[in-house]
Design a protein around this motif. Structure first.
Motif, PDB file in Angstrom:
ATOM      1  N   VAL A 126      31.840 -45.471  99.518  1.00 37.38           N
ATOM      2  CA  VAL A 126      31.771 -44.774 100.799  1.00 37.38           C
ATOM      3  C   VAL A 126      31.812 -45.808 101.921  1.00 37.38           C
ATOM      4  CG1 VAL A 126      30.568 -42.694 100.113  1.00 37.38           C
ATOM      5  CG2 VAL A 126      29.270 -44.736 100.641  1.00 37.38           C
ATOM      6  N   GLY A 127      32.345 -45.347 103.062  1.00 39.78           N
ATOM      7  CA  GLY A 127      32.400 -46.220 104.230  1.00 39.78           C
ATOM      8  C   GLY A 127      31.193 -45.995 105.105  1.00 39.78           C
ATOM      9  N   THR A 128      31.180 -46.621 106.253  1.00 42.23           N
ATOM     10  CA  THR A 128      30.059 -46.443 107.159  1.00 42.23           C
ATOM     11  C   THR A 128      30.495 -45.844 108.483  1.00 42.23           C
ATOM     12  OG1 THR A 128      30.387 -48.735 107.785  1.00 42.23           O
ATOM     13  CG2 THR A 128      28.605 -48.265 106.238  1.00 42.23           C
ATOM     14  N   SER A 129      31.624 -46.289 109.000  1.00 45.18           N
ATOM     15  CA  SER A 129      31.960 -45.868 110.362  1.00 45.18           C
ATOM     16  C   SER A 129      33.157 -44.928 110.424  1.00 45.18           C
ATOM     17  CB  SER A 129      32.221 -47.092 111.227  1.00 45.18           C
ATOM     18  OG  SER A 129      33.199 -47.894 110.622  1.00 45.18           O
ATOM     19  N   GLY A 130      33.852 -44.738 109.344  1.00 49.99           N
ATOM     20  CA  GLY A 130      34.977 -43.810 109.375  1.00 49.99           C
ATOM     21  C   GLY A 130      36.148 -44.294 110.184  1.00 49.99           C
ATOM     22  N   ASP A 131      36.345 -45.604 110.262  1.00 49.90           N
ATOM     23  CA  ASP A 131      37.515 -46.107 110.987  1.00 49.90           C
ATOM     24  C   ASP A 131      38.617 -46.476 109.989  1.00 49.90           C
ATOM     25  OD1 ASP A 131      36.432 -48.292 109.862  1.00 49.90           O
ATOM     26  OD2 ASP A 131      36.184 -49.457 111.695  1.00 49.90           O
ATOM     27  N   ASN A 132      39.703 -46.986 110.521  1.00 52.12           N
ATOM     28  CA  ASN A 132      40.841 -47.297 109.658  1.00 52.12           C
ATOM     29  C   ASN A 132      40.483 -48.306 108.589  1.00 52.12           C
ATOM     30  OD1 ASN A 132      42.486 -45.639 111.047  1.00 52.12           O
ATOM     31  ND2 ASN A 132      43.250 -47.222 112.405  1.00 52.12           N
ATOM     32  N   PHE A 133      39.646 -49.269 108.983  1.00 53.09           N
ATOM     33  CA  PHE A 133      39.276 -50.305 108.024  1.00 53.09           C
ATOM     34  C   PHE A 133      38.514 -49.700 106.853  1.00 53.09           C
ATOM     35  CE2 PHE A 133      36.338 -53.706 106.658  1.00 53.09           C
ATOM     36  CZ  PHE A 133      37.286 -54.583 106.189  1.00 53.09           C
TER      37      PHE A 133
END
Lengths: 602, 199, 404, 196
Positions: free
Chosen positions: C260-267
């Protein structure tokens, strides 16, 4: 201005234009195929021209005969004061030609199979063995000749009197000529009868591009500004061609004033000075011919002045096209180039302070005497490189034409040769930028330890090795070095293009104004302080710095030699293909002996 | 105008010089096909494969993409064209500068394929002329390369009639099948023979 | 960048200050040929955008109502053409759910392996295309090369490189080939090595990071409300993966993580994809381990599965059975069901209505991209024009699926 | 899946829930269209339901099979509680129902698609345009009475492009794909029997 100097100027212009256009074509090819070249490939290039075998043989033989003549005949003439040195050159050159021919033959036979016993005999040794063997013979011959020259110094005149040197020189030259002739003859004998397909590693595709573009339909959008629309490609092409004029392609040639009229005449052109002065300046009474088209003493300023006009072409093209994307591209191009012009000018100032001149020839000579610009001004080099790539609008600074963002940018609406001019102009600019980088930071045409009068390996005041070279030999080395370095730089830039993603427009501006510009200013400050300090320092410091500079030269020389050795051994690496046939189609092709060997492993 | 006619000297309306010149032009055109990829659907996957190392379109001189139709020579129509997309395709085609060629990549672009319904265009030839059809859903890169070679051949001959990539069977496979004597295979081989032989 | 506002007196020359409206796509190199964005620009900043899809609407749902259940498979292939096998598996599972049957364990592992291979392809295509659109060409070429290695396996197994139509109701079209396991075991490490190479070029590159970090940000709550699923949802920090939350096939028997990601950006989206490729490789390894070498991949039910070819030619029962299934189709009991699997882009759902005949009455596909594409507008407004490229690239919009 | 949601729905809304079933493990509730939006809002906001994750919204056309003709089908799930629910409402013609785009942002495009494909009108939708088809398109393609092959071209076809083009022989290409269908033809299977 005499007719002879006019002719010389014309030849120089011709060389520059041809070099630019050829290199532009080659870098188009490189650019388009770099990805493929780094990858594994299948099959030959399709673009092919069929030529009669007679013509091919002629193409092989005629240059060989000319080269052989140029090698053999002058070697039998004597050149007072240079005997031992000339013999050394001739012998080493003959050895070079010898092993190189064998190497090419061996690798060729190994790839395509032997035709006769001679082939088999040559190919029984690996190509790399010839390379290593040749290197060993070089060293051995050098040692031998060193002993000979020591002998001749102990008993002056003994060698030359016996005619040994003259014979040695002449025979070596003749040997090299004979090898060249024999190779050409052998190669032409192998040319099959009938039509021969010439592919030239795919460079013919670039030729096809040019021919096609000239005869492609030329469209103009209905609402475009007719005059500006037509002018823009010319404006974009112009700076790249013109700025090359001040780049020196080799050291100044000195001709003897045979007819004593103090002006260059056709008679004088036949009499190149035997050897040049160590300073690089022509002796009094000799006629200098600079190898830059225009030897301006404001050289670098001229470059900046003209290169700045490149913006106009892009801006006008974007505006005149009557297309929103083109307009965006034009705007991006303008702001980007204006911004980076500043950083570019300031980044180079440090170097100018050290060198103390904006004359290109002087900048190159200074680097030859001391150290290459990249060692003197490493920070400036990186700043300048970044600014230069931005100026030429190439990845990662290719916003003005960023394909995935604004499709093709400012030349979106152009078709046919107008587009071709943009295309070619961009690549010409790209080659020019490489030449500029070489001139400013990679010693221009200079090679380490090659002084105008010969090879001299020295650190500070201690001379380790010295070999006199004729003026012609040095000049040829210099010209070769300049073009070679330019080609390597071009190649490196193509690498950058394939590797990096592009900046966003605001990031680019931030980089230009908040990183490059302050860095350039700080660089100027630090350089100024250092220059002041060194100017006022004791002679011991100067001597130390000179030694340090020579160490950098040695490093460059070592690095260069290692790079060449690595390149050659790398190229000669016997290909080992590890193949994992996964699918049935690959497996089937494998069983049928179908596909050419690929490294891809599937 | 075919290749056999171009070398007629006497009484021909084409002079020797023009003929050679046109040959040169055709040669240049066929080895410098800047492509406009009009990529929409599944065939894009094979189009990527075609452009990437294993199949390497670069050696045909057909790899340089120009996303401005003005600068492109060859319009690759890759994938299904819907009725909604058709006007755009036509505009792109109209915007291209002469000489221009069109290659229909895959069954959908050639004839609509099994999408036979209210929204798809049953073949791009309904709206723009096509030079080469490459069937397949999606076609294997090899058959696209076949199509590219066919197009180059047609350009050299100055032939603008549409062509289609015929199915290919490896002669060695056919020979082995003939040897084992499967009758269906023999029939198939004959069919292949029929289709690939020139009329 | 704010729009340029100049205080002007009456009668002075005024610069036109209405925003510039440009039309991105569908024939735009970054729009995959299937999306049109009408963008209002102020300078390079996007003030308004209208995302229009539907340029690849091919009438999938209508076409499904015209054939038998099995004839849907070719259409299913062409939904998410970056990973057709996952669609095949998803649709097979949907019909099997209606029929109330489950395939033999060997087939379940087989489906998992093929599906995960397809997922690797899908993620590679997305990451590679995104990097390419940013200008970094080499990673794309490496990923394309890696994809060829997987396609070789697919070709050997199914006979097709892209569109396999390999799934069947109640099993698969063919048994695994004899050297299936060894092929996969040879291919996966090579693929992972190539991916690591490509990643190295991107993640150690300041320019790439600047282009993707904090660009196209989406909040967790908004993503949930928009109905996002899959990688794009997980990148915002919601650990929703159908394989973990509602396990199907044999996913509950494998040990794997949900990145899972943290910020939901492209990266985050890029990194989640890359990490999922590694997790897929783990799953493949375990599935190969657990997969039996012998046994049928089809269920033993003559109403659903075609008889072996020898029986068709030699026995009357076989012939009739074959004829019934081919001509009339599999009889799926009347009713409705919604079956969902984790496809390349997220939850791929099939809502099926059957009237008891051999032809589907209605097949509704719930394409993960469709929900994702709704959010794109929010992600790009306020950003700059070049940001559209990585943002659009990282949501991995696949026309066939999004436009049905 | 959880039957508790169904129970809760029937408890709270009583008669508004017309029927419920749990076929194949999918919990389904059919509700009256007039309270569609209210029930949806309850599903999202009620703590025991907490169905915040929008999944799918579509319609089914039961022409000549059932009255009323349309069924709007909504799938939602809960991120925290992991349960799912299918909510249906039956609509006659003209089909109109309240929009859910204010409740789940995701419903926006799905409702546009439903409008485009079935002609179901969503009252209060902020931007009810066609989404997959072009604005010039007439009719709703997924309705059972829309002929599958009935195309509505936007550009004129080339005059020479009527039948088969030269490279295709008589037996090549896909003949069915090269016809424009003006009238609906009954589908004929491979043996020559008509479907109807």
């Amino acid at each position: 201005m005499t007719w002879a100097s006019l002719v010389v100027s014309f030849v120089k212009v011709l060389v520059v234009v041809l070099f630019l256009l050829n290199m532009a074509a080659i870098s188009v090819w490189l650019d388009r195929r770099q990805s493929a070249m780094l990858q594994d490939r299948v099959g030959p290039n399709r673009a092919v021209v069929y030529v009669g075998s007679g013509l091919v043989k002629m193409f092989l033989m005629v240059p060989a005969v000319l080269i052989a003549g140029a090698l053999a005949v002058p070697m039998w003439t004597s050149m007072p004061g240079l005997e031992i040195a000339r013999m050394t050159q001739a012998v080493e050159f003959a050895i070079l030609v010898g092993w190189f021919s064998l190497l090419v033959l061996s690798s060729n036979v190994r790839r395509h199979g032997a035709d006769n016993g001679f082939d088999e005999a040559v190919a029984s040794l690996e190509p790399r063995s010839y390379f290593y063997g040749g290197l060993a013979v070089h060293v051995f011959a050098a040692l031998l000749l060193q002993v000979a020259s020591a002998l001749s110094r102990s008993a002056p005149g003994s060698l030359s009197a016996s005619g040994g040197v003259a014979w040695g020189t002449g025979l070596s030259g003749s040997f090299a000529a004979a090898v060249v002739l024999a190779s050409a003859f052998y190669a032409s004998a192998k040319v099959p009868d009938g039509k021969v397909g010439i592919r030239l590693a795919g460079t013919l595709h670039a030729v096809a591009d040019a021919i096609k573009l000239i005869w492609k339909e030329d469209l103009r959008p209905k609402n475009a500004d007719k005059l500006l629309y037509a002018m823009a490609p010319l404006l974009a092409m112009f700076p790249a061609l013109v700025t090359f004029a001040v780049i020196p392609m080799g050291s100044t040639l000195c001709f003897q004033d045979v007819d004593k009229n103090h002006a260059l005449s056709f008679v004088d052109l036949g009499h190149l000075a035997n050897f040049a002065d160590r300073s690089g300046f022509c002796a009094v009474g000799q006629l200098p011919v600079s190898l830059a088209v225009a030897d301006l003493n404001v050289g670098l300023l001229y470059v900046f002045a003209i290169a700045g006009t490149g913006i106009i072409g892009a801006a006008i093209a974007g505006w005149a096209s009557d297309n929103k994307w083109a307009l965006l591209g034009g705007l991006r191009a303008t702001s980007q180039m204006v911004s980076y012009e500043v950083a570019m000018g300031l980044s180079i100032t440090g170097l100018l302070m050290v060198v103390g001149s904006v004359h290109m020839q002087e900048i190159v000579n200074w680097q030859g005497r001391h150290a290459w610009g990249i060692f003197v001004q490493p920070v400036a080099f990186f700043l300048f490189l970044a600014a230069l790539v931005a100026e030429t609008k190439r990845v990662p600074f290719d916003q003005p034409e960023g394909e995935s963002e604004i499709i093709a940018g400012y030349f979106l609406e152009y078709s046919g040769m107008k587009f071709g001019l943009f295309f070619l102009g961009e690549y010409a600019e790209f080659v020019f930028s490489s030449a500029l980088l070489v001139t400013l930071f990679f010693g221009g045409y200079h090679l380490p330890f090659v002084d105008p009068d010969g090879l001299r390996i020295s650190f500070g005041a201690t001379n380790l090795y010295e070999l006199k070279l004729s003026h012609l030999a040095v000049s040829l080395l210099h010209i070769g070095a300049f073009f070679g370095k330019t080609i390597v730089m071009t190649w490196l830039q193509v690498f950058i293009r394939w590797t990096l993603p592009r900046f966003r427009y605001d990031q680019l501006m931030k980089l230009g104004w908040t990183k490059l510009l302050p860095a350039a200013l700080i660089n100027i400050l630090v350089t100024g302080v250092l220059v002041l300090g060194i100017d006022g320092a004791s002679p011991a410091v100067h001597a130390g710095l000179q030694t340090l500079a020579d160490v950098t030269q040695a490093l460059v020389a070592l690095g260069g030699v290692l790079a060449v050795v690595a390149l050659i051994t790398g190229l000669l690496e016997p290909t080992k293909h590890k193949r994992v046939a996964l699918s049935s189609s690959a497996g089937y092709a494998l069983r049928a002996g179908g596909v050419k060997a690929t490294k891809m492993g599937a | 105008m075919t290749a056999s006619q171009t070398y007629v000297f006497d009484g021909s309306e084409q002079g020797f010089a023009t003929t050679r010149f046109e040959d040169l032009l055709n040669w240049a055109q066929k080895y410098s096909l800047f492509q406009y990829p009009f990529v929409t659907a599944c065939c894009a996957m094979e189009f990527m494969a075609l452009a990437s190392p294993r199949f390497d379109m670069a050696r045909f001189g057909a790899e340089a993409p120009r996303f401005s139709p003005r600068q492109a020579d060859l319009l690759w129509v890759v994938g299904t064209i819907s009725q909604r997309q058709a006007p755009i395709l036509k505009t792109v085609y109209d915007q291209m500068a002469d000489p221009k060629y069109v290659l229909a990549f895959g069954t959908c672009a050639s004839c609509g394929g099994f999408y036979d319904n209210y929204t798809t265009l049953a073949g791009i030839d309904k709206v723009i002329p096509v030079d080469v059809y490459v069937p397949g859903c999606p076609p294997r890169p090899e058959s696209v390369i076949d199509g590219l070679l066919l197009l180059q051949d047609k350009i050299q001959r100055g032939d603008r009639t549409p062509g289609i990539v015929k199915p290919r069977t490896d002669p060695r496979v056919v020979a082995s099948q003939l040897a084992t004597g499967h009758s269906t295979d023999v029939a198939h081989a004959q069919l292949v023979e029929l289709r690939t032989s020139k009329p | 960048m704010e729009p340029l506002d100049i205080e002007l007196d009456d009668g002075e020359l005024e610069l036109p200050n209405e925003p510039m409206q440009v039309n991105m796509g569908p024939a735009h190199p970054a729009m995959h040929g299937t999306v049109r964005m009408v963008v209002d620009l102020s300078g390079e900043t996007i003030t308004k955008v209208d995302v229009q899809i539907g340029y690849l609407h091919r009438g999938f749902e209508k076409m499904c109502e015209r054939g038998t259940w099995t004839q849907v498979f070719p259409y299913v292939d062409r939904l998410n053409y970056a990973s057709p096998m996952l669609n095949n598996v998803g649709f097979s599972l949907a019909v099997e759910k209606m029929l109330g049957v489950s395939v033999p364990e060997r087939c379940q592992h087989y489906r998992v392996v093929l599906g995960e291979l397809a997922r690797i392809c899908d993620h590679m295509v997305c990451s590679g295309a995104m990097a390419m659109e940013l200008g970094a060409f080499t990673p794309f070429l490496w990923f394309a090369k890696a994809r060829e290695l997987i396609w070789d396996v697919f070709e050997e197994e199914t006979g097709a490189r892209v569109t396999h139509s390999f799934g069947r109701v109640g099993g698969m079209a063919q048994e695994p080939t004899a050297n299936f396991k060894s092929m996969v075991r040879a291919a996966v490490p090579a693929v992972l090595a190539l991916i690591a190479d490509g990643e190295k070029l991107l993640l150690a590159n300041r320019i790439f990071l600047d282009r993707v970090e904090n660009v196209g940000v989406m909040s967790k709550e908004r993503a949930i409300a928009l109905g996002w699923t899959g990688v794009v949802l997980r990148s915002t920090g919601v650990p929703y993966d159908v394989r973990k939350v509602h396990p199907y096939l044999t996913y509950d028997r494998y040990d794997f993580d949900v990145p899972v990601g943290t910020s939901g950006d492209n990266f985050d989206r890029f990194m989640c994809r890359q990490e999922e490729i590694r997790q897929s490789a783990r799953i493949i390894e375990q599935a190969l381990e657990q997969m039996a070498d012998e046994g049928s991949v089809n269920i033993d039910d003559p109403r659903i599965v075609l008889p072996p070819k020898e029986d068709v030619y030699s026995t009357i029962e076989g012939t009739i059975q074959h004829f019934k299934i081919i001509m009339e189709g599999i009889k799926v009991p009347a009713g409705e069901c919604y079956s969902y699997t984790e496809a390349g882009n997220g939850e791929l759902g099939f809502y099926i209505v059957s009237d008891g005949s051999g032809t589907p009455y209605r097949i509704r596909i719930r394409p993960p991209c469709f929900a994702t594409m709704q959010g794109v507008e929010e992600m790009i407004v306020g950003g700059m024009l070049p940001d559209v490229v990585p943002t659009f690239g990282s949501v991995n919009m696949i026309g066939g699926e999004c436009d049905h | 899946m959880s039957k508790r949601v169904l129970q809760r729905l029937t408890e709270v809304f009583g008669a508004a829930v017309i029927e419920t079933h749990s076929q194949h493990g999918d919990d389904t509730a059919v509700v009256v269209p007039s309270r569609w939006k209210e029930i949806a809002a309850f599903l999202r906001d009620d703590e025991k339901c907490a169905m915040n994750h929008f999944i799918d919204l579509t319609a089914v056309d039961y022409l000549n099979r059932r009255e009323p003709r349309f069924e709007v089908v909504l799938h939602v799930r809960s991120i925290e509680k992991l349960h799912r629910l299918r909510l249906k409402a039956r609509l006659g013609e003209p089909a109109t129902i309240d929009t859910l785009s204010g409740i789940w942002a995701g419903a926006d495009w799905f409702e546009r698609e439903c409008f485009d494909m079935f002609g179901v009108e969503f009252v209060g939708h902020p931007d009810l345009r066609r989404i997959l088809m072009y604005p010039e398109f007439v009719g709703s393609p997924l309705r059972k009475d829309y002929a599958a092959q009935h195309t509505q071209p936007l550009v004129e076809y080339r005059p020479e492009a009527v039948g088969k083009l030269p490279p295709f022989d008589e037996h090549e290409g896909m003949p069915f794909g090269r016809q424009t269908h003006d009238r609906v033809e009954p589908r004929v299977n491979a043996l020559g029997f008509s479907d109807e």
